[in-house]
Design a protein around this motif. Structure first.
Motif, PDB file in Angstrom:
ATOM      1  N   ASP A 115      66.203  17.322  34.532  1.00 38.32           N
ATOM      2  CA  ASP A 115      65.853  16.558  35.728  1.00 38.32           C
ATOM      3  C   ASP A 115      65.686  15.079  35.378  1.00 38.32           C
ATOM      4  O   ASP A 115      65.783  14.677  34.204  1.00 38.32           O
ATOM      5  CB  ASP A 115      64.605  17.134  36.405  1.00 38.32           C
ATOM      6  N   VAL A 143      63.199  24.629  41.023  1.00 32.79           N
ATOM      7  CA  VAL A 143      63.170  23.213  40.640  1.00 32.79           C
ATOM      8  C   VAL A 143      62.602  22.339  41.765  1.00 32.79           C
ATOM      9  O   VAL A 143      61.913  21.351  41.493  1.00 32.79           O
ATOM     10  CB  VAL A 143      64.570  22.720  40.205  1.00 32.79           C
ATOM     11  N   LEU A 151      58.658  22.390  41.885  1.00 36.89           N
ATOM     12  CA  LEU A 151      57.854  21.728  40.849  1.00 36.89           C
ATOM     13  C   LEU A 151      57.211  20.443  41.349  1.00 36.89           C
ATOM     14  O   LEU A 151      56.095  20.095  40.944  1.00 36.89           O
ATOM     15  CB  LEU A 151      58.726  21.435  39.626  1.00 36.89           C
ATOM     16  N   VAL A 198      55.247  16.526  35.684  1.00 40.31           N
ATOM     17  CA  VAL A 198      56.002  17.743  35.377  1.00 40.31           C
ATOM     18  C   VAL A 198      57.463  17.345  35.170  1.00 40.31           C
ATOM     19  O   VAL A 198      58.100  16.797  36.070  1.00 40.31           O
ATOM     20  CB  VAL A 198      55.894  18.804  36.494  1.00 40.31           C
ATOM     21  N   CYS A 201      61.341  18.782  33.730  1.00 39.15           N
ATOM     22  CA  CYS A 201      62.007  20.078  33.652  1.00 39.15           C
ATOM     23  C   CYS A 201      63.395  19.964  33.027  1.00 39.15           C
ATOM     24  O   CYS A 201      64.211  19.139  33.420  1.00 39.15           O
ATOM     25  CB  CYS A 201      62.141  20.709  35.044  1.00 39.15           C
ATOM     26  N   PRO A 259      59.800  24.023  32.532  1.00 39.49           N
ATOM     27  CA  PRO A 259      58.987  22.949  33.084  1.00 39.49           C
ATOM     28  C   PRO A 259      57.899  22.567  32.082  1.00 39.49           C
ATOM     29  O   PRO A 259      57.273  23.429  31.457  1.00 39.49           O
ATOM     30  CB  PRO A 259      58.375  23.574  34.345  1.00 39.49           C
ATOM     31  N   ILE A 296      53.042  27.133  38.190  1.00 33.97           N
ATOM     32  CA  ILE A 296      54.470  27.286  37.893  1.00 33.97           C
ATOM     33  C   ILE A 296      54.785  28.738  37.580  1.00 33.97           C
ATOM     34  O   ILE A 296      55.806  29.280  38.036  1.00 33.97           O
ATOM     35  CB  ILE A 296      54.873  26.360  36.728  1.00 33.97           C
TER      36      ILE A 296
END
Length: 461
Positions: free
Chosen positions: A254, A352, A355, A366, A368, A379, A401
């Motif tokens: 990410d 996703v 999160l 956070v 990922c 994550p 999570i």
């Protein structure tokens, strides 16, 4: 157990095997997990043979002393952390590659062999050992077996357990047992090999591993795609695999992860990226077609840029982005809690996208990245460990999570193991009959509960 109590163990083991120096014990009492207690061990045993392990366990069983098996201590769940008064049983010195049989395409190794070292040695024989956890340069085959570790190649080749054919295991009372086989097939009796792989040192101590190998593959070709939203990246994963393609690697990062990597290595990635996918194909002449299909699917899901490497060397530069994720986390200057949820690929979008609300709710960072091709995401909750309130919020975010992963039909751990960190959550994932069965197995193989107590299974009741 005091130093005086350990004296009989010193007499039973070879010279230079037993250590009780405070500095040595301190250096070996924990793995890399956060929020997992580490007690004060009484002694460290460096085993160099199966007999050393058997002698240690026999003595520990008779004297009801807990034993914590250890490899490289690179785990992320606290399974190798010391317990007060325990024996730390290190297998790092059992690091011999005993056999590589090119005809049968198998190898026999001791548990202390480092994954990357073994894979390189197999490659010298024209063979391929696919399991490749991110810690492959330091983690051991024994540790990989203990957690049933995965890695980036899992999407095509599977996890460690898919390559383990047989084991030599020392049981809690010191008896030595062989499980499995060397042959390609074999269904005689219960599959004890599968039972022991992933048991995190709670059912026995593995002292020898027979693994299957594959013929060496072609050098992979690589592509990278950048997306305006993380949902677009996740939908590309499902779309590409849904067409029947099986890449050898399919990884996700990410935006916060990409930025963290860019801070330690400028790889020239574009600005404004919300999500990134890395894909490899090792199918030789078919690889260019596989990557062309990936580019087509990625662009159909709004990819803003797709780069297809012209040769394996250029591709390896792109793969550096994924390999540097762990280093990038360390450079954040914050403590990290690494999650390991795995969900069905069709629910990746929900994971996703879920999160961000968790990060906002608990006011923590956070990030990922993960193995998108098999739905196994990592994550990472980053927080200031010197702030008690923020640390508490980080633990809450970590738990949220895992709850999200279960809600989406997934599991709390895809490859890191349960250890101490997630043992309470195992009770949330398994039903009552499943927990009873696992406890019954533990009681049967380790009736005095000396092997890694307080790990994997939640407290009864």
């Amino acid at each position: 157990m005091t130093a005086t109590d350990v004296h009989p163990l010193r007499e039973l083991l070879p010279d230079g095997s037993v250590f009780d120096d405070a500095d040595v014990l301190e250096a070996h009492r924990r793995d890399r997990a956060t929020f997992c207690p580490a007690g004060t061990p009484s002694v460290l045993v460096r085993a160099r043979s199966t007999e050393d392990v058997a002698t240690t366990l026999r003595w520990a069983h008779e004297n009801r002393v807990p034993v914590v098996p250890q490899g490289a201590r690179s785990g992320l769940s606290g399974a190798a952390n010391a317990i007060d008064g325990c024996i730390l049983l290190s297998l790092e010195k059992m690091d011999a590659i005993l056999e590589i049989d090119t005809g049968e395409q198998i190898a026999v190794v001791q548990p202390g062999v480092v994954n990357g070292v073994f894979a390189a040695k197999a490659a010298e024989h024209g063979l391929f050992y696919p399991p490749d956890p991110g810690s492959r340069s330091i983690s051991t085959i024994g540790g990989n077996v203990a957690t049933n570790a995965g890695g980036m190649c899992c999407v095509k080749y599977g996890v460690t357990g898919d390559f383990v054919r047989g084991l030599e295991v020392v049981l809690a009372d010191g008896r030595v047992m062989r499980t499995g086989r060397r042959t390609a097939k074999g269904v005689a009796g219960y599959d004890l090999t599968r039972l022991l792989v992933g048991s995190e040192g709670t059912l026995g101590v593995v002292t020898e591993i027979t693994v299957a190998l594959r013929p060496a593959t072609a050098q992979p070709l690589t592509a990278v795609a950048f997306f305006p939203t993380i949902a677009d990246a996740a939908r590309t994963v499902a779309g590409y695999l849904g067409e029947g393609y099986r890449p050898s690697v399919l990884e996700f990062m990410d935006a916060p992860t990409v930025h963290a990597v860019q801070r330690i290595a400028d790889l020239g990635f574009p600005d404004g990226v919300a999500g990134m996918l890395l894909v490899q194909s090792d199918r030789g002449d078919a690889a260019p077609g596989d990557l062309a299909a990936f580019e087509r699917v990625a662009r159909s899901f709004a990819a803003t840029e797709v780069v297809v490497a012209d040769d394996p060397a250029e591709g390896e530069l792109l793969m550096q982005a994924r390999r540097l994720v762990g280093d990038a986390h360390e450079k954040l200057g914050l403590a990290t809690l690494v999650d390991d949820v795995c969900v069905p690929r069709r629910r990746l979008v929900d994971l996703v996208e879920g999160l961000t609300p968790i990060a906002e709710r608990y006011r923590v960072q956070v990030l990922c990245a993960g193995h998108a091709g098999d739905g196994n995401m990592h994550p990472v909750v980053a927080f200031d460990s010197s702030d008690p309130e923020e640390s508490a919020r980080a633990q809450q975010a970590f738990d949220a999570i895992m709850a999200l992963g279960l809600e989406l039909g997934g599991t709390i751990t895809g490859e890191h193991g349960v250890g101490h960190l997630k043992r309470r959550w195992l009770g949330e994932e398994l039903d009552e009959a499943g927990l009873w069965t696992q406890q019954a197995i533990k009681n049967a193989l380790d009736p005095r509960h000396i092997l890694n107590p307080g790990r994997v299974l939640p407290d009864a009741g």
